[in-house]
Design an enzyme around this catalytic site. Structure first.
Site, short mmCIF file in Angstrom:
data_model
loop_
_atom_site.label_atom_id
_atom_site.label_comp_id
_atom_site.label_asym_id
_atom_site.label_seq_id
_atom_site.Cartn_x
_atom_site.Cartn_y
_atom_site.Cartn_z
N CYS A 2 0.63 -1.06 -0.05
CA CYS A 2 0.13 0.11 0.02
C CYS A 2 0.80 1.26 0.02
CB CYS A 2 -0.96 0.07 1.19
SG CYS A 2 -1.76 -1.43 1.73
N GLY A 101 0.50 -2.42 6.07
CA GLY A 101 0.95 -3.41 6.75
C GLY A 101 0.10 -4.51 7.21
N GLU A 489 5.46 -12.37 -15.58
CA GLU A 489 5.03 -11.02 -14.75
C GLU A 489 4.14 -10.20 -15.68
OE1 GLU A 489 7.80 -9.71 -11.46
OE2 GLU A 489 8.74 -9.58 -13.02
C1 G6P Z 1 8.18 -8.12 -5.85
C2 G6P Z 1 8.13 -7.33 -7.09
C3 G6P Z 1 9.43 -8.00 -7.81
C4 G6P Z 1 10.94 -7.67 -7.01
C5 G6P Z 1 10.75 -8.66 -5.84
C6 G6P Z 1 11.66 -8.12 -4.51
O1 G6P Z 1 7.81 -9.45 -5.91
O2 G6P Z 1 7.15 -7.40 -7.82
O3 G6P Z 1 9.63 -7.14 -9.12
O4 G6P Z 1 11.89 -8.31 -7.83
O5 G6P Z 1 9.47 -7.96 -5.03
O6 G6P Z 1 11.72 -6.64 -4.31
P1 G6P Z 1 12.85 -6.06 -3.80
O7 G6P Z 1 12.33 -4.46 -3.56
O8 G6P Z 1 13.47 -6.67 -2.47
O9 G6P Z 1 14.01 -6.16 -4.81
#
Ligand code: G6P
Length: 609
Positions: A2, A101, A489
């Site tokens: 969010c 959260g 995706e």
């Molecule tokens: C989500 C997003 C992804 C991303 C993953 C990890 O699933 O859709 O695109 O790779 O979270 O996110 P981070 O911010 O930890 O790289």
């Protein structure tokens, strides 16, 4: 998940909230809502669906007032409908809250509140907060800050919460796990889950820490901990270009971010690789002799960047590396000691599983390093040191520039470790360092119009396929995984990836004339073996899309279609190859009419378990 925005000042709050929320939709977009205080009244408007639905209602029936809070939701508890959308109000409508959260103990809290006569109007975990605060408000003799503080003492979980009360011209906010940044203006104050929401209004920002509470008035703020002790937080000047957070002429953020990669990579590498001396300067406080093994921990795309890192570090620095998806690491009782370096990789720095895995590693005494994009994010405050990737804000949900920047950061780290530990000799080190410095130029070449048009044509040819297989070997087997993930995706086409040599142990059964197989066959020690795997696909009538290095006319005959990429050292090739696969995915998704920036069911930063 969010996105949250809060405003108190002289402007019409509605405008600030809608503009801010539009920059945060990547955090969730199944419903949105605002609450605006106008003297003795708080009006709430909320709507299921994308923010545009709410914006339309507010255009027709504007809410007036100069204090407000707004939210864009990504549902955890309760369906994404109007009622479950935030803000949530107390029964008498005097207190409104927004929560990002999860309240883990919301069920017992809810039961107790129901017993005490409260009426719930939504199915969310968040609503318990407003009823709790209402009770505490009575106990605290009408002190809103104190009411929120007491209520938070009863909850367990993750929260970014903003609260306002009809009788007080103030906003009370708090965060634990969920991110929150405060913008400081002249006679006005802002809150948001992320910097881009505030850039049009102020560049003076305060990153709230875990366990911080804040009270905002028109002309200032006060930060305390959850015990009520005042804490000092510095105001930082953020020099990001507002334009950098906008689409800037492209049809999607994702496309813009694909094209930003030469620039992003320059920022990742700049000042860190010195051609003249052959030195790598990462400016991190890490003794390369102080650990015996490395654990890489990440989720999603960052995990695949970590897989490339595993390969590079083991090759160049000869240190044993293991890699885990964070959600597994947390719960598998990992072997960690003071001799372990735990590397967490994350674009947002907020992914809850990665954050918790980091805490787990720290518990057992591991040294910790973050490879992170978002400045001031939660992980950066908990690691011993951060190697920022400096890719700039990434808005498209499917990660592109953060991936290639993370891989490049891993390459620099492996180089540095290899040189420092004496496993990489000077000549080889200098050669690789030079190749790494070439990356922005190579990626720029990979984005030349003729190449892009070729990939577009191939994408359109295969866009109606139901399944795809991606194959790669060695340092490019993670590239295959990332290529398949990107396609899934944003196009919703089923795609799988395998290390090419493993294909014959199962996936080969799937191959027929309907199955496109994307094979990464760029220059490498294993190219011949990869081509043998291509032959196996062709013998089963699979349709082969080959990724070849420029000039490889020899192997072109094995592909139904060929994507040429700029010739690159094998160790840096994952960055160049990833760009071609990003383009393939985005063109397939666009051909299918998908909204690439907002793929269904996904969110940019997953801050719930
Ligand atoms: C989500 C997003 C992804 C991303 C993953 C990890 O699933 O859709 O695109 O790779 O979270 O996110 P981070 O911010 O930890 O790289």
């Amino acid at each position: 998940m969010c996105g949250i925005v809060g405003y108190i000042g002289t402007r019409q709050a509605q405008d600030v909230l809608i503009s801010g929320l539009s920059k945060l939709e990547y955090r969730g977009y199944d419903s949105a809502g605002v609450a605006i205080r106008d003297g003795g009244h708080i009006s709430v408007e909320k709507k299921a669906g994308k923010l545009a639905n709410l914006a339309t209602v507010l255009e027709q029936r504007p809410l007036h007032g100069t204090l407000g809070i707004g939210h864009t939701r990504w549902a955890t508890h309760g369906l994404p409908n109007d009622t479950n959308a935030h803000p949530h109000a107390s029964e008498d409508g005097k207190i409104v809250i927004i929560h990002n959260g999860i309240i883990e103990n919301y069920l017992p809290l809810k039961e107790a509140l129901l017993k005490r006569g409260h009426k719930f109007s939504s199915e969310t975990d968040s609503e318990v907060l407003v009823h709790l605060i209402e009770e505490k408000y009575q106990q605290a003799g009408g002190d809103l800050y104190e009411a929120v503080r007491l209520a938070l003492g009863d909850v367990r979980g993750a929260y970014g919460i903003v609260v306002t009360h009809v009788d007080h011209r103030e906003i009370v906010a708090a965060r634990t796990v969920s991110p929150m940044v405060m913008g400081v203006g002249e006679g006005e104050m802002f809150l948001a889950s992320d910097v881009p929401a505030l850039l049009p209004y102020t560049r003076e920002m305060v990153f709230l820490h875990d366990g911080d509470m804040v009270v905002l008035h028109d002309d200032g703020f006060k930060v305390t901990d959850l015990k009520g002790n005042e804490v000092r937080r510095e105001i930082e000047h953020i020099d990001w270009d507002a334009e950098a957070a906008e689409k800037g002429g492209y049809d999607s953020y994702m496309m813009k971010e694909i094209y930003e990669q030469p620039n992003a990579l320059t920022n990742t590498l700049i000042g860190r690789l010195h051609d003249d001396t052959g030195q790598v300067n990462l400016d991190i406080n890490l003794d390369p002799a102080s650990f015996k093994r490395i654990s890489i921990i990440a989720c999603g795309t960052a995990f695949y960047a970590g897989m490339v890192g595993e390969y590079l570090i083991e090759q160049l620095a000869r240190i044993p590396v293991d890699i885990d998806v964070a959600s597994e690491y947390r719960y598998r009782n990992p072997l960690v000691s003071e001799n372990t370096l735990a590397i967490v990789m994350s674009q947002s720095g907020e992914t809850i599983d990665t954050l918790e895995a980091l805490r787990e590693a720290k518990k057992y005494g591991a040294k910790t390093l973050g490879i992170i994009n978002a400045k001031g994010s939660s992980m950066t405050r908990e690691v011993d040191d951060t190697l920022y990737i400096h890719a700039g804000p990434e808005i498209g949900v499917a990660s592109t520039k953060a991936y290639t920047s993370m891989v490049s950061a891993m390459l620099m780290l492996a180089l540095w470790l290899g040189r420092a530990r004496g496993t990489l000799d000077e000549t080889a080190g200098r050669k690789l360092l030079h190749s790494a410095r070439e990356l922005p130029r190579l990626v720029e070449a990979a984005l030349e119009p003729e190449r892009v048009e070729n990939i577009r044509a191939i994408a359109e040819k295969y866009a109606d396929s139901r399944d795809f297989l991606f194959l790669g070997r060695g340092v490019n087997s993670p590239t295959a995984y990332e290529g398949a993930l990107k396609l899934k995706e944003i196009s919703y086409i089923h795609a799988e990836a395998y290390a090419a040599g493993e294909m014959k142990h199962g996936p080969i059964a799937l191959i027929d004339e309907h199955m496109p197989v994307v094979v990464i066959a760029t220059e490498s020690k294993l190219l011949e073996k990869t081509i043998s795997n291509v032959q196996e696909v062709r013998a089963r009538k699979g349709r082969v899309i080959l990724l070849l290095s420029d000039g490889d006319t020899e192997n072109a005959r094995y592909g139904d279609d060929v994507i040429y990429v700029p010739r690159a050292d094998e160790m840096v090739s994952p960055v160049v190859n990833a760009v071609a696969l990003q383009l393939l995915s985005i063109f397939i998704a666009q051909k299918l009419g998908k909204d690439v920036d907002k793929p269904r069911n996904l969110a940019k930063a997953v801050t719930v378990e």
